[in-house]
Design a protein around this motif. Structure first.
Motif, mmCIF file in Angstrom:
data_model
loop_
_atom_site.group_PDB
_atom_site.id
_atom_site.type_symbol
_atom_site.label_atom_id
_atom_site.label_comp_id
_atom_site.label_asym_id
_atom_site.label_seq_id
_atom_site.Cartn_x
_atom_site.Cartn_y
_atom_site.Cartn_z
ATOM 1 N N LEU A 24 -8.206 3.136 2.381
ATOM 2 C CA LEU A 24 -8.451 1.923 1.635
ATOM 3 C C LEU A 24 -9.284 2.318 0.593
ATOM 4 C CD1 LEU A 24 -7.870 -1.396 3.829
ATOM 5 C CD2 LEU A 24 -6.246 -0.169 2.435
ATOM 6 N N GLY A 25 -8.859 2.681 -0.677
ATOM 7 C CA GLY A 25 -10.069 2.924 -1.533
ATOM 8 C C GLY A 25 -9.804 1.657 -2.544
ATOM 9 N N PRO A 26 -10.595 1.848 -3.731
ATOM 10 C CA PRO A 26 -10.955 0.553 -4.830
ATOM 11 C C PRO A 26 -9.457 0.194 -5.068
ATOM 12 C CG PRO A 26 -12.266 2.346 -5.222
ATOM 13 C CD PRO A 26 -11.403 2.829 -4.142
ATOM 14 N N SER A 27 -8.522 0.906 -5.462
ATOM 15 C CA SER A 27 -7.041 0.440 -5.933
ATOM 16 C C SER A 27 -6.454 -0.271 -5.038
ATOM 17 C CB SER A 27 -6.462 1.658 -6.488
ATOM 18 O OG SER A 27 -7.038 2.322 -7.569
ATOM 19 N N GLN A 28 -6.310 0.502 -3.641
ATOM 20 C CA GLN A 28 -5.672 -0.389 -2.551
ATOM 21 C C GLN A 28 -6.597 -1.783 -2.215
ATOM 22 O OE1 GLN A 28 -6.669 2.847 -2.466
ATOM 23 N NE2 GLN A 28 -4.756 3.848 -2.639
ATOM 24 N N ARG A 29 -7.656 -1.640 -2.101
ATOM 25 C CA ARG A 29 -8.485 -3.032 -1.900
ATOM 26 C C ARG A 29 -8.242 -4.175 -2.823
ATOM 27 N NH1 ARG A 29 -11.730 -2.390 2.229
ATOM 28 N NH2 ARG A 29 -12.477 -0.010 2.645
ATOM 29 N N ALA A 30 -8.115 -3.550 -4.178
ATOM 30 C CA ALA A 30 -7.828 -4.772 -5.230
ATOM 31 C C ALA A 30 -6.162 -5.035 -5.443
ATOM 32 C CB ALA A 30 -8.055 -3.826 -6.601
ATOM 33 N N ALA A 31 -5.512 -4.046 -4.823
ATOM 34 C CA ALA A 31 -3.901 -4.553 -4.644
ATOM 35 C C ALA A 31 -4.002 -5.814 -3.346
ATOM 36 C CB ALA A 31 -3.088 -3.541 -4.122
ATOM 37 N N LEU A 32 -4.675 -5.219 -2.227
ATOM 38 C CA LEU A 32 -4.363 -6.261 -1.156
ATOM 39 C C LEU A 32 -5.099 -7.571 -1.682
ATOM 40 C CD1 LEU A 32 -5.707 -3.989 1.906
ATOM 41 C CD2 LEU A 32 -3.350 -4.965 1.347
ATOM 42 N N SER A 33 -6.269 -7.820 -2.370
ATOM 43 C CA SER A 33 -6.568 -8.831 -2.674
ATOM 44 C C SER A 33 -5.686 -9.738 -3.560
ATOM 45 C CB SER A 33 -7.917 -8.728 -3.798
ATOM 46 O OG SER A 33 -8.585 -9.769 -4.135
ATOM 47 N N GLN A 34 -4.783 -9.108 -4.473
ATOM 48 C CA GLN A 34 -3.723 -9.806 -5.339
ATOM 49 C C GLN A 34 -2.666 -10.189 -4.350
ATOM 50 O OE1 GLN A 34 -2.215 -7.856 -8.583
ATOM 51 N NE2 GLN A 34 -0.819 -9.462 -9.186
ATOM 52 N N LEU A 35 -2.179 -9.176 -3.532
ATOM 53 C CA LEU A 35 -0.919 -9.412 -2.917
ATOM 54 C C LEU A 35 -1.123 -10.509 -1.561
ATOM 55 C CD1 LEU A 35 0.173 -5.715 -2.791
ATOM 56 C CD2 LEU A 35 1.339 -7.732 -4.069
ATOM 57 N N SER A 36 -2.384 -10.770 -1.061
ATOM 58 C CA SER A 36 -2.522 -11.455 -0.060
ATOM 59 C C SER A 36 -2.573 -12.938 -0.599
ATOM 60 C CB SER A 36 -3.946 -11.169 0.281
ATOM 61 O OG SER A 36 -3.920 -10.012 0.939
ATOM 62 N N ARG A 37 -2.229 -13.227 -1.713
ATOM 63 C CA ARG A 37 -2.247 -14.565 -2.112
ATOM 64 C C ARG A 37 -0.765 -15.207 -1.762
ATOM 65 N NH1 ARG A 37 -3.833 -14.116 -8.470
ATOM 66 N NH2 ARG A 37 -1.766 -13.076 -8.333
ATOM 67 N N PRO A 38 -0.298 -16.512 -1.602
ATOM 68 C CA PRO A 38 0.716 -17.061 -1.250
ATOM 69 C C PRO A 38 1.700 -16.606 -2.225
ATOM 70 C CG PRO A 38 -0.842 -18.649 -1.071
ATOM 71 C CD PRO A 38 -1.611 -17.511 -1.746
ATOM 72 N N ALA A 39 2.919 -16.221 -1.689
ATOM 73 C CA ALA A 39 3.833 -16.111 -2.456
ATOM 74 C C ALA A 39 5.297 -15.366 -1.493
ATOM 75 C CB ALA A 39 3.930 -14.700 -3.600
ATOM 76 N N GLN A 40 6.273 -15.994 -2.012
ATOM 77 C CA GLN A 40 7.586 -15.407 -1.138
ATOM 78 C C GLN A 40 7.977 -13.907 -1.279
ATOM 79 O OE1 GLN A 40 11.212 -17.990 -1.478
ATOM 80 N NE2 GLN A 40 12.101 -17.082 0.474
ATOM 81 N N VAL A 41 7.919 -13.480 -2.651
ATOM 82 C CA VAL A 41 8.413 -12.195 -2.694
ATOM 83 C C VAL A 41 7.030 -11.306 -3.689
ATOM 84 C CG1 VAL A 41 9.616 -10.945 -4.502
ATOM 85 C CG2 VAL A 41 10.684 -13.097 -3.444
ATOM 86 N N ARG A 42 6.693 -10.363 -2.923
ATOM 87 C CA ARG A 42 5.775 -9.421 -3.302
ATOM 88 C C ARG A 42 6.353 -8.019 -3.679
ATOM 89 N NH1 ARG A 42 3.727 -12.232 0.942
ATOM 90 N NH2 ARG A 42 1.885 -13.440 0.553
#
Length: 406
Positions: A24-42
């Motif tokens: 988990l580098g900076p890009s992966q952590r930033a991605a998880l931060s965004q993708l962890s928000r509620p949504a039915q489709v990612r």
């Protein structure tokens, strides 16, 4: 002086990580931060070998307590193939059912799991190769609701063009799209250090050599894996104590020589020539019925876990059962210390060279080797000592193969 680190098999060092232990580098952590928000489709998009698939598995497995992850991997041509893949991932046997019965069985399965309070996630890899007729099945499944709530969530992985294949507007709040770019040289250097440090081998690669490998990998984690593995093997062949710039140059020359090409190592970021094995397919069948055809590459993991290249959910298979390794000279099989073993043409083997038309038996499945190119002379098997160091994966207790639906 301290004791020199033991050289573990490079194949073990660079084995595919499990979803709970990934880089988990900076890009992966930033991605998880965004993708962890509620949504039915990612949607997770990006160029090849940028880590998007590994990130998707991690996101799915960390999405809650004991999530249900149903995997579907492209290409898929129609709805029936999508349903069969999802049911197979659930550990059910859909091959003798009609498309309507498959859909009903999947619906009952999801209702049972949701009644247990578990989240259901559809993880679709290579989503760009899902044809419109197959995509309609996802369009049919996504609106499904159980107890007035969406029955499932969808995580799809593909190239940057993937959002254009999704019929909904990217502005819709129920859809999140995150794009991963190529890894930076610094990220790749830290990634290699993470890989080696897990086996106390970080001192085997000098900082200059690590930077060179990272720079030559062209932003691709897979290319960094291959070049670092070859460098470790060259180091052992030359009986040196460290991988330095000279060893990396020799590793690059080794890769280039196998392709009959010349690669300059000081020209900056560029893609490495692939260390390509002969073209070959793996034909997977059960009870005489063909289930799928998989293209073999440099490494093809087979087992019941969804993290394998060939996922065969069945209680008689280990999580990571066996691996088929491709070299320019051909293919060889290694049993990953599985509980029930692997049979080659009816004889149980732990490792073996594979030839065209060979048949592997793993649990109730038959895997037929189809090599499309003639093999060069010579054995592709590495040294026995190297094979003995192949990673032994942790086993899970077998699950029941019978599902009772009330």
């Amino acid at each position: 002086m301290g004791e020199a680190p033991k050289l573990v098999s490079p194949a073990r060092v660079f084995a595919r990580p499990t979803a709970d232990q990934i880089w988990l580098g900076p890009s992966q952590r930033a991605a998880l931060s965004q993708l962890s928000r509620p949504a039915q489709v990612r949607l997770i998009v990006g160029p090849g070998s940028c880590g998007k698939t590994t990130l998707a598995y991690h996101l799915a497995q960390q999405s809650g307590p004991d999530p249900v992850v149903l995997q579907c991997r492209g290409p898929k041509d129609d709805g029936a193939s999508v349903l069969a893949s999802l049911l197979q991932s659930a550990g059910l046997a859909p091959w003798d059912l009609s498309e309507i019965d498959q859909r009903n069985l999947l619906t009952v399965f999801m209702q049972q799991r949701r009644s247990q309070g578990r989240r259901i996630l559809l993880l679709v890899d290579d989503a760009q190769s899902i044809k419109p007729a197959a995509m309609e099945e996802f369009e049919r499944l996504l609106p499904l609701r159980i107890d007035s709530k969406p029955a499932l969530e969808w995580i799809a992985v593909g190239p940057p063009s993937l959002p254009r294949l999704w019929s909904r507007s990217p502005a819709e709040p129920n859809l999140i799209v995150h794009e991963l770019g190529p890894a930076s040289t610094e990220d790749l250097a830290r990634y290699l250090d993470w890989r080696l440090r897990r086996f106390d081998m970080e001192t085997l690669v000098t900082p200059v050599a690590a930077q060179m490998i990272a720079r030559l990998s062209g932003g691709r984690y897979g290319a960094a894996d291959v070049l670092c593995q070859i460098s470790l093997l060259v180091m052992r062949q030359l009986r040196l104590e460290r991988v330095d710039a000279r060893v990396v140059r020799q590793a690059v020359a080794t890769l280039a020589a196998r392709q009959g090409e010349k690669l300059e190592v000081e020209r900056g970021p560029e893609e490495l020539p692939p260390d390509a094995p002969p073209q070959a397919n793996l034909l997977v069948s059960r009870d005489g019925k063909v289930l799928s055809k998989v293209t073999l590459g440099q490494r093809t993991l087979v087992g019941r876990s969804e993290h394998n290249d060939v996922c065969l959910p069945n209680p008689y298979l280990s999580r990571h059962h066996a691996v088929i390794v491709g070299t320019p000279e051909g293919y060889y099989l290694v049993d990953l210390n599985s509980a029930n073993g692997v049979a080659l043409n009816g004889q149980r083997v732990e490792r073996a060279v594979l030839c065209d038309q060979d048949v592997l038996t793993i649990g109730p499945f038959r895997l037929k080797i189809q090599i499309l190119e003639s093999l060069a002379r010579g054995s592709p098997l590495p040294e026995a000592q190297s094979l003995a160091e192949t990673a032994v994966m942790q086993q899970q207790a077998p699950e029941s193969a019978i599902w009772r639906v009330k």
